[in-house]
Design a protein around this motif. Structure first.
Motif, PDB file in Angstrom:
ATOM      1  N   ILE A   1       0.993  -1.140   0.054  1.00 46.05           N
ATOM      2  CA  ILE A   1      -0.122   0.080  -0.006  1.00 46.05           C
ATOM      3  C   ILE A   1       0.850   1.285  -0.047  1.00 46.05           C
ATOM      4  CG2 ILE A   1      -0.081   0.109   2.441  1.00 46.05           C
ATOM      5  CD1 ILE A   1      -2.819   1.165   2.061  1.00 46.05           C
ATOM      6  N   GLY A   2       0.384   2.308  -0.892  1.00 45.96           N
ATOM      7  CA  GLY A   2       1.219   3.306  -0.892  1.00 45.96           C
ATOM      8  C   GLY A   2       2.685   3.141  -1.220  1.00 45.96           C
ATOM      9  N   GLY A   3       2.922   1.925  -2.119  1.00 47.79           N
ATOM     10  CA  GLY A   3       4.313   1.868  -2.317  1.00 47.79           C
ATOM     11  C   GLY A   3       5.084   1.146  -1.493  1.00 47.79           C
ATOM     12  N   GLN A   4       4.723   0.874  -0.180  1.00 47.31           N
ATOM     13  CA  GLN A   4       5.210   0.105   0.566  1.00 47.31           C
ATOM     14  C   GLN A   4       4.677  -1.327   0.926  1.00 47.31           C
ATOM     15  OE1 GLN A   4       7.796   1.652   2.557  1.00 47.31           O
ATOM     16  NE2 GLN A   4       7.589   3.226   1.099  1.00 47.31           N
ATOM     17  N   LYS A   5       5.761  -2.274   0.957  1.00 50.35           N
ATOM     18  CA  LYS A   5       5.333  -3.858   1.342  1.00 50.35           C
ATOM     19  C   LYS A   5       5.422  -3.815   2.757  1.00 50.35           C
ATOM     20  CE  LYS A   5       7.692  -5.521  -2.949  1.00 50.35           C
ATOM     21  NZ  LYS A   5       8.555  -6.387  -3.302  1.00 50.35           N
ATOM     22  N   ILE A   6       3.931  -4.711   3.091  1.00 49.54           N
ATOM     23  CA  ILE A   6       3.763  -4.524   4.456  1.00 49.54           C
ATOM     24  C   ILE A   6       3.542  -6.296   4.797  1.00 49.54           C
ATOM     25  CG2 ILE A   6       2.029  -4.130   6.357  1.00 49.54           C
ATOM     26  CD1 ILE A   6       1.310  -1.433   4.893  1.00 49.54           C
ATOM     27  N   PRO A   7       4.189  -6.557   5.721  1.00 51.71           N
ATOM     28  CA  PRO A   7       4.096  -8.266   6.098  1.00 51.71           C
ATOM     29  C   PRO A   7       2.733  -8.524   6.737  1.00 51.71           C
ATOM     30  CG  PRO A   7       5.547  -7.058   7.492  1.00 51.71           C
ATOM     31  CD  PRO A   7       5.165  -5.874   6.723  1.00 51.71           C
ATOM     32  N   ALA A   8       2.825  -9.550   6.575  1.00 50.08           N
ATOM     33  CA  ALA A   8       1.232 -10.228   7.350  1.00 50.08           C
ATOM     34  C   ALA A   8       1.617 -10.130   8.585  1.00 50.08           C
ATOM     35  CB  ALA A   8       1.274 -11.778   7.018  1.00 50.08           C
ATOM     36  N   ASP A   9       0.679  -9.947   9.491  1.00 52.02           N
ATOM     37  CA  ASP A   9       0.530  -9.696  10.869  1.00 52.02           C
ATOM     38  C   ASP A   9       1.020  -8.307  11.240  1.00 52.02           C
ATOM     39  OD1 ASP A   9      -0.400 -12.427  11.373  1.00 52.02           O
ATOM     40  OD2 ASP A   9       1.604 -13.083  11.420  1.00 52.02           O
ATOM     41  N   ALA A  10       1.458  -7.290  10.417  1.00 56.35           N
ATOM     42  CA  ALA A  10       1.618  -6.024  11.045  1.00 56.35           C
ATOM     43  C   ALA A  10       0.580  -5.567  11.271  1.00 56.35           C
ATOM     44  CB  ALA A  10       2.337  -5.504   9.766  1.00 56.35           C
ATOM     45  N   PHE A  11       0.700  -4.467  12.499  1.00 56.33           N
ATOM     46  CA  PHE A  11      -0.401  -3.705  12.848  1.00 56.33           C
ATOM     47  C   PHE A  11      -0.291  -2.183  11.947  1.00 56.33           C
ATOM     48  CE2 PHE A  11      -2.254  -0.857  15.926  1.00 56.33           C
ATOM     49  CZ  PHE A  11      -3.541  -1.301  16.161  1.00 56.33           C
TER      50      PHE A  11
END
Length: 401
Positions: A298-308
């Protein structure tokens, strides 16, 4: 603090958010171990994709039985299919017609509260005399709960919302520990109180919303006692604070923009637009938390599973790519798609009631008083804006026609 000092406090909060945006619309915060989402379109994506961004943050919530019971009927913190089942059942009783039919009673309560305030003089506190009691009385009567519970529920709701996010850089573990130590004892008291009330209503049903909730049946299933307690607790704690905050925030915004008073008096049809702008300008809930269920971007950023993820309604509502002159209070906006009530399947079920209560309150205030002034000689008590944007105390001076 004075009005000007309160404004500085909110300005400091907004400056903090501007600093966050300076690091990127979406970025990871090492201190709190969470992702900030600050732009409108990214926030919209978070709110409308419940599969990727879960509202069920149970793994991050305090492990404590009082919170578990409170959560059971709280569909705001549930994903499908539990959310669909709970909200669907509640919607059978909490209908648009039921809300619309409350208008005469809301008007009556507003008039009585203002009569009581005026009997004490022309200087009184807007929140104490109107902003808080109006929505609480309406909800309590709607549920069949004694209005005498008002003081206790206010103490609990203030503690519940103020204990969270006092420190903007507090870690999730620190927030959880604070919640257990400060909120749990009050929550236990509320749970026990409501459980006894629900069990009595199941045995002795009346004509209130609680009795109707207990009678709703979908596919052979009904809400159990604990689920009903969770929903009642949600309504009592969160159901009134949006209207309370919006009444105070709207009058405060009009104090800061006195020319708008004249526009509303000349055309009361603008009152709903003023309320929507107030909600955009100062959303009562500044941000919403979500947990990521799978690796995403999202927004060009990779966010891992389980992140808040913290989706900031405050900055989304002031995104200059969507709202022209976002820091200006403007009741004449051609479009005002603010995200204050959320979006998607978790759009606030109580939004129509909050809007109705605030609209009636503002209309009667303008019909009754030729002048409403926020006083500078008595402290204004601003809520901690990291928890809620609103005022606990708003001393005013009024002049009747």
């Amino acid at each position: 603090m004075s009005v000007k000092q309160s404004e500085r406090t909110l300005s400091n909060f907004l400056a903090y958010l501007d600093e966050l945006r300076g690091r990127g619309d979406v970025h990871f915060d090492e201190k709190i171990q969470a992702w900030h989402v600050l732009g409108y379109h990214d926030t919209y994506q978070v709110l409308t994709d419940p599969v990727t961004y879960s509202s069920d943050v149970a793994p991050l919530a305090p492990k404590q039985e009082d919170f578990d019971l409170f959560k059971k009927g709280n569909f705001v913190r549930a994903d499908d299919p539990a959310h669909r089942r709970l909200r669907g059942m509640v919607s059978r009783a909490f209908t648009p017609k039921m809300i619309a039919d409350l208008e005469p009673r809301i008007t009556e309560v507003t008039m009585q509260l203002l009569d009581d305030a005026d009997a004490r003089g022309n200087q009184w506190d807007l929140i104490e005399e109107l902003g808080y009691p109006l929505p609480f009385i309406v909800i309590a009567e709607m549920l069949g709960i004694p209005v005498t519970d008002r003081a206790f529920v206010r103490r609990l709701s203030d503690t519940f919302f103020e204990v969270h996010n006092v420190d903007p850089e507090a870690s999730l573990d620190e927030l959880g520990e604070s919640a257990v130590n400060n909120v749990a004892p009050l929550l236990r008291e509320l749970n026990l109180h409501l459980l006894e009330f629900v069990r009595d209503r199941r045995k002795n049903p009346g004509d209130d919303l609680t009795s109707k909730l207990l009678a709703v049946e979908v596919d052979g299933a009904r809400l159990d006692d604990e689920e009903t307690v969770g929903f009642l607790g949600l309504l009592l704690l969160a159901g009134h604070v949006t209207a309370t905050s919006t009444v105070g925030n709207t009058v405060l915004a009009l104090h800061e923009n006195p020319e708008v008073w004249g526009q509303l008096r000349a055309d009361p049809g603008l009152i709903p637009a003023a309320i929507e702008e107030s909600m955009r300008y100062r959303p009562p809930f500044p941000r919403l938390g979500r947990q990521v269920t799978k690796d995403t971007e999202i927004g060009g950023q990779k966010i891992p599973a389980d992140a808040f993820v913290l989706a900031w309604l405050t900055t989304a509502n002031r995104d200059e790519r969507v709202f022209a002159n976002p820091d200006r209070f403007d009741i004449h906006r051609d479009s005002n798609p603010h995200l204050t009530f959320g979006k998607g399947m978790h759009f606030c079920l109580g939004a129509p009631l909050a809007r109705l209560e605030v609209k009636i309150a503002m209309r009667i205030l303008m019909e009754r008083y030729s002048d409403i002034r926020v006083r500078d000689d008595v402290p204004v008590n601003l809520r901690n804006p990291w928890a809620m944007i609103g005022v606990n105390r708003l001393p005013i001076e009024v002049r009747r026609f």
